[in-house]
Write a protein that holds these residues in place. Structure first.
Motif, mmCIF file in Angstrom:
data_model
loop_
_atom_site.group_PDB
_atom_site.id
_atom_site.type_symbol
_atom_site.label_atom_id
_atom_site.label_comp_id
_atom_site.label_asym_id
_atom_site.label_seq_id
_atom_site.Cartn_x
_atom_site.Cartn_y
_atom_site.Cartn_z
ATOM 1 N N SER A 185 0.823 -1.207 0.000
ATOM 2 C CA SER A 185 0.000 0.000 0.000
ATOM 3 C C SER A 185 0.862 1.265 0.000
ATOM 4 N N SER A 186 1.993 1.228 0.717
ATOM 5 C CA SER A 186 2.902 2.380 0.736
ATOM 6 C C SER A 186 3.525 2.584 -0.634
ATOM 7 N N SER A 187 3.882 1.496 -1.290
ATOM 8 C CA SER A 187 4.466 1.571 -2.625
ATOM 9 C C SER A 187 3.484 2.200 -3.609
ATOM 10 N N ILE A 188 2.249 1.742 -3.574
ATOM 11 C CA ILE A 188 1.221 2.275 -4.479
ATOM 12 C C ILE A 188 1.002 3.759 -4.214
ATOM 13 N N ASP A 189 0.956 4.127 -2.951
ATOM 14 C CA ASP A 189 0.728 5.524 -2.577
ATOM 15 C C ASP A 189 1.858 6.421 -3.081
ATOM 16 N N LEU A 190 3.092 5.965 -2.915
ATOM 17 C CA LEU A 190 4.246 6.757 -3.358
ATOM 18 C C LEU A 190 4.260 6.932 -4.873
ATOM 19 N N VAL A 191 3.923 5.863 -5.602
ATOM 20 C CA VAL A 191 3.896 5.954 -7.063
ATOM 21 C C VAL A 191 2.768 6.882 -7.515
ATOM 22 N N CYS A 192 1.604 6.771 -6.879
ATOM 23 C CA CYS A 192 0.476 7.647 -7.233
ATOM 24 C C CYS A 192 0.823 9.125 -7.020
ATOM 25 N N LYS A 193 1.672 9.400 -6.024
ATOM 26 C CA LYS A 193 2.033 10.785 -5.709
ATOM 27 C C LYS A 193 3.263 11.276 -6.469
ATOM 28 N N GLY A 194 3.771 10.437 -7.379
ATOM 29 C CA GLY A 194 4.826 10.884 -8.267
ATOM 30 C C GLY A 194 6.237 10.780 -7.743
ATOM 31 N N PHE A 195 6.460 9.960 -6.726
ATOM 32 C CA PHE A 195 7.801 9.848 -6.161
ATOM 33 C C PHE A 195 8.668 8.808 -6.877
#
Length: 304
Positions: A222-232
């Motif tokens: 979930s952290s990985s998905i969140d970071l990718v969604c936010k452009g990191f």
């Protein structure tokens, strides 16, 4: 020493539920005099009036309403105790512990769990969410009964359940999405990759392409998905977990020359089949049923 018995409370509740002594007598197959005596004895023991007869119908008093609520809970708990004893007597386990890879599709998992819970309502189920070899470690150390992992384990029993599709993604405004396609590994290695850490404590296994010069490692999908969604950064994610993000435009598939899509096997793992109880076997059966529509290496090879 208790002044009342469960049977007295059961008869009192029956009178209320069925609207009178005569109706309760027919419903629970006790004589009307037996039920009347039980309720009368109950009132005498407690020193309160629980019912009053209005016309031909027995109605609760204010004290009776309060006692009914408490006694209903008491009777329900007694039924659960008896059911639990019956379960134990039949050799059914009371507790099932399952380690599950975070990438495993939740819809199929939850349906399998619900199926087992319908069969064994008193079964307590614990889920341990893991990454890569984390499930294998928990099974090996006896901390769970069953494990679902992307890493095959030759100690005990391992069965391929399905293959999960992983896709390379980034958010739409990530610099990689602005480059000419298809992208090569040389194109993407200078951009940050988001990687999920193996949850096993004794050994760590890296999975997937790790050639990026910049890398952020996290502990949960979930952290990985969140970071990718936010452009990191970019990452390979299980398609089932991010399908909605793609449809809603929060994530975009990367067009790579090689490896845009990858398949990762998921294995069911346990140590000793003879030590699994009926509930564990019911879960395995339900899991196989729920995942039968998902791809496996056998199905993929047959298509190719």
């Amino acid at each position: 020493m208790l002044k009342t018995t469960l049977e007295q409370w059961r008869m009192f509740k029956a009178v209320v539920n069925y609207g009178g002594f005569s109706q309760a007598s027919q419903a629970i197959h006790k004589s009307q005099s037996t039920i009347h005596h039980a309720v009368q004895k109950l009132e005498e023991s407690l020193g309160v009036t629980l019912l009053e007869v209005v016309g031909r119908k027995a109605q609760l008093t204010a004290a009776g309403e309060m006692m009914l609520r408490r006694s209903s809970y008491l009777l329900e708990e007694a039924e659960k105790i008896e059911a639990l004893a019956g379960t134990i007597a039949q050799g059914v386990e009371t507790h099932l512990r399952i380690a599950i890879d975070e990438a495993f599709p939740r819809k199929e998992l939850y349906q399998a769990i619900e199926s087992v819970s319908d069969q064994y309502p008193l079964l307590r189920i614990e889920l341990f969410e893991t990454i890569l070899s984390g499930a294998n470690e928990l099974v090996t150390h006896g901390k769970v009964d069953l494990g679902i992992s992307s890493i095959i384990d030759h100690a005990g029993f391992s069965e391929e359940i399905c293959q999960l599709e992983f896709v390379a993604v980034a958010c739409p405004n990530f610099p990689l999405t602005q480059l000419p396609t298809p992208l090569s590994f040389e194109d993407i290695k200078s951009y940050r990759q988001i990687v999920v850490r193996d949850s096993a404590q004794s050994a760590s296994i890296d999975s997937g392409w790790l050639g990026a010069e910049q890398r952020w490692t996290v502990s949960h999908l979930s952290s990985s998905i969140d970071l990718v969604c936010k452009g990191f950064g970019f990452a390979w994610q299980p398609y089932a977990s991010i399908e909605q993000h793609i449809k809603e435009g929060r994530l975009q598939l990367l067009n790579l020359q090689h490896g845009s899509k990858r398949y990762l096997k998921q294995y069911l793992h346990f140590i000793d089949a003879d030590k699994l109880g009926p509930a564990a076997n019911a879960f395995i059966k339900a899991l196989r049923h729920q995942t039968q529509h998902l791809p496996t290496s056998e199905k993929i090879n047959a298509i190719q």
